[in-house]
Design a protein around this motif. Structure first.
Motif, PDB file in Angstrom:
ATOM      1  N   ILE A   1       0.861  -1.179   0.000  1.00  5.22           N
ATOM      2  CA  ILE A   1       0.000   0.000   0.000  1.00  5.22           C
ATOM      3  C   ILE A   1       0.899   1.232   0.000  1.00  5.22           C
ATOM      4  N   PRO A   2       0.755   2.146  -0.965  1.00  5.29           N
ATOM      5  CA  PRO A   2       1.630   3.319  -1.009  1.00  5.29           C
ATOM      6  C   PRO A   2       1.482   4.177   0.249  1.00  5.29           C
ATOM      7  N   LEU A   3       2.549   4.866   0.597  1.00  5.13           N
ATOM      8  CA  LEU A   3       2.489   5.805   1.717  1.00  5.13           C
ATOM      9  C   LEU A   3       1.597   6.982   1.349  1.00  5.13           C
ATOM     10  N   THR A   4       0.812   7.437   2.302  1.00  6.51           N
ATOM     11  CA  THR A   4       0.044   8.665   2.092  1.00  6.51           C
ATOM     12  C   THR A   4       0.963   9.869   2.272  1.00  6.51           C
ATOM     13  N   SER A   5       0.483  11.037   1.863  1.00  5.85           N
ATOM     14  CA  SER A   5       1.281  12.257   2.021  1.00  5.85           C
ATOM     15  C   SER A   5       1.601  12.521   3.485  1.00  5.85           C
ATOM     16  N   SER A   6       0.637  12.274   4.388  1.00  2.00           N
ATOM     17  CA  SER A   6       0.877  12.531   5.809  1.00  2.00           C
ATOM     18  C   SER A   6       1.885  11.544   6.382  1.00  2.00           C
ATOM     19  N   GLU A   7       1.818  10.288   5.962  1.00  2.00           N
ATOM     20  CA  GLU A   7       2.776   9.296   6.443  1.00  2.00           C
ATOM     21  C   GLU A   7       4.190   9.630   5.977  1.00  2.00           C
ATOM     22  N   LEU A   8       4.311  10.025   4.703  1.00  2.32           N
ATOM     23  CA  LEU A   8       5.614  10.416   4.167  1.00  2.32           C
ATOM     24  C   LEU A   8       6.158  11.621   4.920  1.00  2.32           C
ATOM     25  N   ALA A   9       5.301  12.622   5.131  1.00  2.00           N
ATOM     26  CA  ALA A   9       5.731  13.835   5.830  1.00  2.00           C
ATOM     27  C   ALA A   9       6.176  13.528   7.253  1.00  2.00           C
TER      28      ALA A   9
END
Length: 335
Positions: free
Chosen positions: A6-14
């Motif tokens: 499952i790709p990382l979301t923007s918040s998870e990446l941040a």
């Protein structure tokens, strides 16, 4: 389902990116502290260092798996070995105690912003680690007589509801101001305790900064922490409570920098952001109008200070840019 697919979301990446920055900074700070620590203190510091190093490895692994570039953060070039210690008796544990407060707040927030199970579990683990280290450092400092407990009060014997319309009033010349309630005392105590440690951090940083503009900025930070500590301490004194103070944890007279100006500016920026959040929390939970008013003035000063620091970091090329989202506006240019 395999969570890694499952790709990382923007918040998870941040949030992983911000954690990488903070953890690599902590590693560099701890390397200086461990070099000069007594055996008893070194055990606590080394434990936190080992945990931070493993967490950096974990984030690095996640970024590699996702095909994301590894941030630079803070490296061996940001700490200088073999220099005199910058802070004296017990400051290393006082700093650890302060920073684990920051970490507990950050990681609890990041947990609630995570959707992929492995990322959520990672931040749950970080929260637990920071809570455990905060508890250990608290008990260590209490045993050494360095940390001051908040004021004791008589236990309530009955439930009361506010009847006086002036309960939410503040200090004025026409009516008697009520004493602080325990919620207000706890928030003020926390703010003073943090600013006392932060003030010594700024004193030490200002002594060793190599860039004159950075040095002047850190002196401003020192003065701002002192102003906040004095202002909030006066609220406690009005209720016949002595503000917290400690004999330990002072900056030494060393003029040799153990850290890069870049690292010292980032650490200052991180604590300034935490100060803004704590200030907002204190104002929101106070029911005495003069206290939120004072904290609003502090917030303005803190925000201005933070903006100035950001400009200095950008000017010197020290502000690493967080991952960006795609600029969709580029698609419409030229139409």
């Amino acid at each position: 389902m395999n969570q890694s697919k499952i790709p990382l979301t923007s918040s998870e990446l941040a949030n992983l990116w911000m954690t990488y920055q903070e953890k690599t900074m902590i590693l560099r700070i701890l390397e200086h502290f461990i070099e000069h620590a007594d055996n008893e203190e070194k055990q606590l510091l080394q434990s936190h260092y080992n945990g931070a190093a493993k967490n950096v490895e974990m984030i690095t692994s996640i970024f590699k798996q996702e095909g994301a570039v590894i941030p630079i953060g803070f490296t061996e070039s940001d700490v200088h070995k073999g220099v005199p210690k910058l802070y004296d008796y017990m400051y290393d544990i006082m700093y650890l105690h302060m920073m684990t407060k920051v970490e507990m707040s950050l990681y609890a927030l990041f947990t609630g912003m995570s959707y992929r199970k492995d990322i959520e579990d990672f931040f749950i683990g970080l929260t637990a680690e920071s809570q455990a280290m905060n508890s250990q450092s608290t008990q260590f400092l209490l045993e050494k007589g360095v940390l001051v407990r908040p004021a004791y009060v008589s236990m309530p014997k009955e439930v009361n509801f506010v009847q006086d319309k002036n309960y939410m009033g503040g200090l004025n010349w026409f009516s008697e101001t009520r004493s602080l309630n325990t919620v207000e005392v706890s928030l003020i105590h926390h703010a003073i305790e943090t600013n006392l440690v932060g003030m010594q951090l700024m004193i030490g940083f200002a002594q060793v900064a190599t860039d004159k503009e950075v040095q002047n900025y850190l002196v401003k930070g020192m003065k701002l922490s002192k102003k906040i500590e004095i202002d909030l301490g006066e609220f406690l004194r009005q209720s016949f409570i002595e503000p917290p103070a400690t004999h330990a944890g002072k900056a030494t007279t060393s003029k040799t920098a153990p850290f890069s100006d870049k690292l010292m500016m980032y650490n200052t920026s991180l604590l300034t952001s935490f100060g803004l959040g704590s200030n907002a929390l204190g104002g929101a939970f106070s029911l005495r109008s003069d206290l939120p008013a004072k904290m609003t003035f502090h917030a303005k000063d803190i925000f201005t200070f933070a903006q100035e620091g950001g400009k200095i970091m950008i000017k010197n090329g020290w502000m690493e840019e967080p991952p960006q989202i795609e600029d969709r506006n580029q698609l419409t240019k030229g139409e």
